[in-house]
Design a protein around this motif. Structure first.
Motif, short mmCIF file in Angstrom:
data_model
loop_
_atom_site.label_atom_id
_atom_site.label_comp_id
_atom_site.label_asym_id
_atom_site.label_seq_id
_atom_site.Cartn_x
_atom_site.Cartn_y
_atom_site.Cartn_z
N ASP A 112 0.82 -1.21 0.00
CA ASP A 112 0.00 0.00 0.00
C ASP A 112 0.85 1.26 0.00
OD1 ASP A 112 0.93 -0.58 2.51
OD2 ASP A 112 -0.91 -0.04 3.58
N VAL A 113 1.97 1.24 0.72
CA VAL A 113 2.86 2.40 0.74
C VAL A 113 3.52 2.59 -0.62
CG1 VAL A 113 4.86 3.45 1.88
CG2 VAL A 113 3.27 2.06 3.21
N LEU A 114 3.92 1.50 -1.24
CA LEU A 114 4.54 1.57 -2.56
C LEU A 114 3.57 2.14 -3.59
CD1 LEU A 114 7.29 0.84 -3.75
CD2 LEU A 114 6.33 -1.37 -4.42
N ALA A 115 2.31 1.71 -3.54
CA ALA A 115 1.31 2.22 -4.47
C ALA A 115 1.06 3.71 -4.24
CB ALA A 115 0.01 1.43 -4.31
N PHE A 116 1.01 4.12 -2.98
CA PHE A 116 0.80 5.53 -2.64
C PHE A 116 1.96 6.38 -3.12
CE2 PHE A 116 0.77 9.27 0.08
CZ PHE A 116 -0.56 9.57 0.23
N SER A 117 3.19 5.84 -3.02
CA SER A 117 4.38 6.62 -3.35
C SER A 117 4.52 6.90 -4.83
CB SER A 117 5.63 5.89 -2.85
OG SER A 117 5.83 4.69 -3.58
N GLU A 118 3.85 6.13 -5.69
CA GLU A 118 3.96 6.35 -7.14
C GLU A 118 3.42 7.72 -7.53
OE1 GLU A 118 2.05 3.13 -9.09
OE2 GLU A 118 3.56 1.64 -8.51
N HIS A 119 2.40 8.20 -6.83
CA HIS A 119 1.83 9.53 -7.10
C HIS A 119 1.65 10.28 -5.78
CE1 HIS A 119 1.01 8.16 -11.20
NE2 HIS A 119 0.46 7.08 -10.68
N PHE A 120 2.68 10.23 -4.94
CA PHE A 120 2.51 10.77 -3.58
C PHE A 120 2.27 12.27 -3.58
CE2 PHE A 120 7.03 11.45 -4.21
CZ PHE A 120 7.30 12.61 -3.52
N GLU A 121 2.86 13.02 -4.56
CA GLU A 121 2.64 14.46 -4.59
C GLU A 121 1.15 14.77 -4.77
OE1 GLU A 121 4.69 12.92 -6.69
OE2 GLU A 121 6.70 13.82 -6.67
N GLU A 122 0.51 14.06 -5.71
CA GLU A 122 -0.92 14.30 -5.95
C GLU A 122 -1.74 13.94 -4.72
OE1 GLU A 122 -2.11 12.18 -9.42
OE2 GLU A 122 -0.37 12.86 -10.59
N HIS A 123 -1.42 12.80 -4.10
CA HIS A 123 -2.18 12.37 -2.92
C HIS A 123 -2.03 13.36 -1.77
CE1 HIS A 123 -3.22 8.69 -4.84
NE2 HIS A 123 -1.99 8.18 -4.83
N LEU A 124 -0.81 13.84 -1.54
CA LEU A 124 -0.57 14.74 -0.41
C LEU A 124 -1.21 16.11 -0.65
CD1 LEU A 124 3.17 13.90 0.42
CD2 LEU A 124 1.10 13.02 1.51
N LEU A 125 -1.15 16.58 -1.89
CA LEU A 125 -1.80 17.86 -2.19
C LEU A 125 -3.31 17.75 -2.06
CD1 LEU A 125 0.33 19.08 -5.25
CD2 LEU A 125 0.30 20.04 -2.93
N GLN A 126 -3.86 16.61 -2.48
CA GLN A 126 -5.30 16.41 -2.35
C GLN A 126 -5.69 16.35 -0.88
OE1 GLN A 126 -7.56 16.36 -4.98
NE2 GLN A 126 -8.98 16.58 -3.25
N LEU A 127 -4.85 15.70 -0.05
CA LEU A 127 -5.10 15.67 1.39
C LEU A 127 -5.10 17.09 1.96
CD1 LEU A 127 -5.39 14.23 4.12
CD2 LEU A 127 -2.89 13.97 4.16
N HIS A 128 -4.14 17.90 1.53
CA HIS A 128 -4.07 19.30 1.99
C HIS A 128 -5.34 20.06 1.62
CE1 HIS A 128 -2.73 23.44 2.47
NE2 HIS A 128 -3.05 23.64 1.20
N TYR A 129 -5.77 19.94 0.37
CA TYR A 129 -6.96 20.67 -0.08
C TYR A 129 -8.23 20.17 0.62
CZ TYR A 129 -3.96 22.60 -3.72
OH TYR A 129 -2.95 23.25 -4.38
N ASP A 130 -8.34 18.87 0.84
CA ASP A 130 -9.51 18.34 1.55
C ASP A 130 -9.58 18.86 2.97
OD1 ASP A 130 -10.29 16.97 -0.68
OD2 ASP A 130 -9.55 15.00 -0.02
N LEU A 131 -8.42 18.93 3.63
CA LEU A 131 -8.39 19.46 5.00
C LEU A 131 -8.71 20.95 5.02
CD1 LEU A 131 -5.17 17.61 6.19
CD2 LEU A 131 -7.43 17.33 7.22
N ALA A 132 -8.15 21.69 4.06
CA ALA A 132 -8.35 23.14 4.03
C ALA A 132 -9.81 23.50 3.73
CB ALA A 132 -7.43 23.77 2.99
#
Length: 428
Positions: A112-132
């Motif tokens: 699961d971590v490996l799959a997340f890391s393939e597009h981690f920038e997109e996932h982390l930015l989406q997490l930021h926007y969802d929180l904001a």
């Protein structure tokens, strides 16, 4: 500037001392002189060892820069929960990306971590926007059982949620940690199992006056602690130090995502990083009660296990009902009925996986038997060619590491003899 001085500055940065961090930066600038060949002494006559020292300083500078990159929020977080906008600090892109760097260490072999890391920038930015934007909702858990040594239920959140747990803990942990009593261990920097064991031995030796007086120990365990933590009470305790409604709503979201039994508003999952912090916050009330109201100096707690030391058994017997009553009344917790024991130190006290005596410690007999059984199964798997030699050696090395903290040299020799493949043996 020697290596020991540089390492000292690294420690200051790691523990978030902003003034020392600036001093460290000034010192690091001096190292550039070595890099560019600017010397202010008779360096032409210095032997070759000097240039080796130069290389080591440059490597240390790189290591220092790495620490500062990972902990660059440390200076800003030194004021802890006094920050004027705690929620923005938690959801900032810098904090979320730093939390990802911390989280992914030693986990990149996980699917699961490996799959997340393939597009981690997109996932982390989406997490930021969802929180904001207030759209974040904690996801479901994957539940499974482990034997440790008894059967435990583990709840594993998604990678996205676990990164957020790290981001939250990076910001709010320092100020909570500063309020905890000194002898609270588990999930605190420099306060792991072995540091707790060292502290226990130090307290016992001091109380016994160099083993000239009998030391009694009262060891207790809280019954089903993680399943008994009340959400409402925990949020109330958090509110005393967090004056930000959006952060409290975020913590409520995380707590509400898990219940051992439906509609009980109790329990925190063992698999969450936030659960380790929540456990210390919840039991800090108990720590303060023991230290400040009961005035008990020789006390130590590791998660839900705690121990009190005294030269007078009657004092411990008088204290036990007070402790039990406070836990039930204030935190709705109860002691495990079969895990409350009174023992003399010289008879051996079972605590944190080892049996402690004045001059030595050994692992539990049950642990020894379980260790041999697992190694035997591992060797059979190796002989069936289901694992390679390196994996077997890693397993043996991990158990030898456990034994290195105890006086079980005979068992360690037996493990090397019986379970290591023929050839190069592991050194002691």
């Amino acid at each position: 500037m020697g290596r020991e001085h540089l390492e000292c500055y690294v420690r200051f940065i790691k523990y978030q001392k902003p003034r020392r961090s600036l001093l460290a930066l000034c010192k690091v600038e001096k190292l550039d002189d070595f890099e560019y060949g600017i010397f202010y002494s008779h360096t032409e006559r210095v032997p070759f060892r000097f240039f080796e020292f130069q290389d080591s300083l440059v490597r240390s500078k790189v290591q220092l820069a790495h620490f500062m990159e990972n902990d660059r929020l440390g200076v800003r977080l030194d004021s802890g929960l006094g920050h004027k906008d705690l929620f923005k600090l938690i959801i900032s892109k810098e904090n979320i990306f730093a939390a990802w760097r911390e989280f992914q260490k030693w986990k990149m072999s996980k699917q699961d971590v490996l799959a997340f890391s393939e597009h981690f920038e997109e996932h982390l930015l989406q997490l930021h926007y969802d929180l904001a934007n207030g759209r974040y909702r904690h996801g479901p858990y994957i539940r499974f059982l482990i034997q440790d040594p008894k059967q435990r239920s583990i709840a594993k959140a998604s990678v996205r949620d676990r990164v957020l747990h790290h981001a939250i803990c990076r910001v709010i942990t320092p100020s909570f940690d500063n309020a905890f009593v000194f002898d609270t261990y588990s999930s605190r920097k420099t306060k792991g199992v072995h540091r707790a064991i060292e502290r226990l031995v130090r307290l016992a030796w001091r109380l016994s006056r160099n083993n000239t007086q009998t030391v009694w120990m009262l060891k207790c365990d809280i019954r089903k602690f993680f399943e008994s933590v009340g959400h409402d009470r925990l949020l109330e305790l958090c509110t005393r130090r967090i004056d930000d409604s959006r952060v409290m709503a975020l913590l409520k979201n995380i707590l509400g995502s898990f219940e051992a039994e439906p509609r009980t508003r109790k329990s925190i999952p063992l698999g969450n990083l936030t659960s380790q912090l929540f456990a210390n916050i919840y039991l800090d009330r108990f720590d303060q009660y023991v230290k400040r109201e009961l005035r008990f100096k020789n006390y130590l707690r590791y998660t839900d296990d705690f121990i009190l030391l005294s030269t007078d058994r009657e004092e411990l017997e008088r204290t036990l009902p007070l402790i039990r009553d406070f836990l039930l009344r204030d935190l709705n917790l109860d002691l495990h009925p079969t895990k409350v024991t009174f023992r003399k130190w010289h008879q051996g006290v079972d605590f944190l996986g080892y049996v402690h005596f004045p001059h030595h410690r050994v692992i539990r007999t049950k642990t020894k038997k379980r260790m041999i059984r697992k190694l035997r199964n591992r060797k059979e798997t190796f002989e069936a060619r289901d694992i390679d030699e390196d994996e077997l050696r890693q397993t043996v090395a991990s158990y030898l590491g456990v034994l290195s903290h105890s006086q079980n040299r005979g068992l360690a020799r037996r493990i090397r003899r019986d379970f290591l493949p023929k050839g190069k043996a592991l050194t002691e």
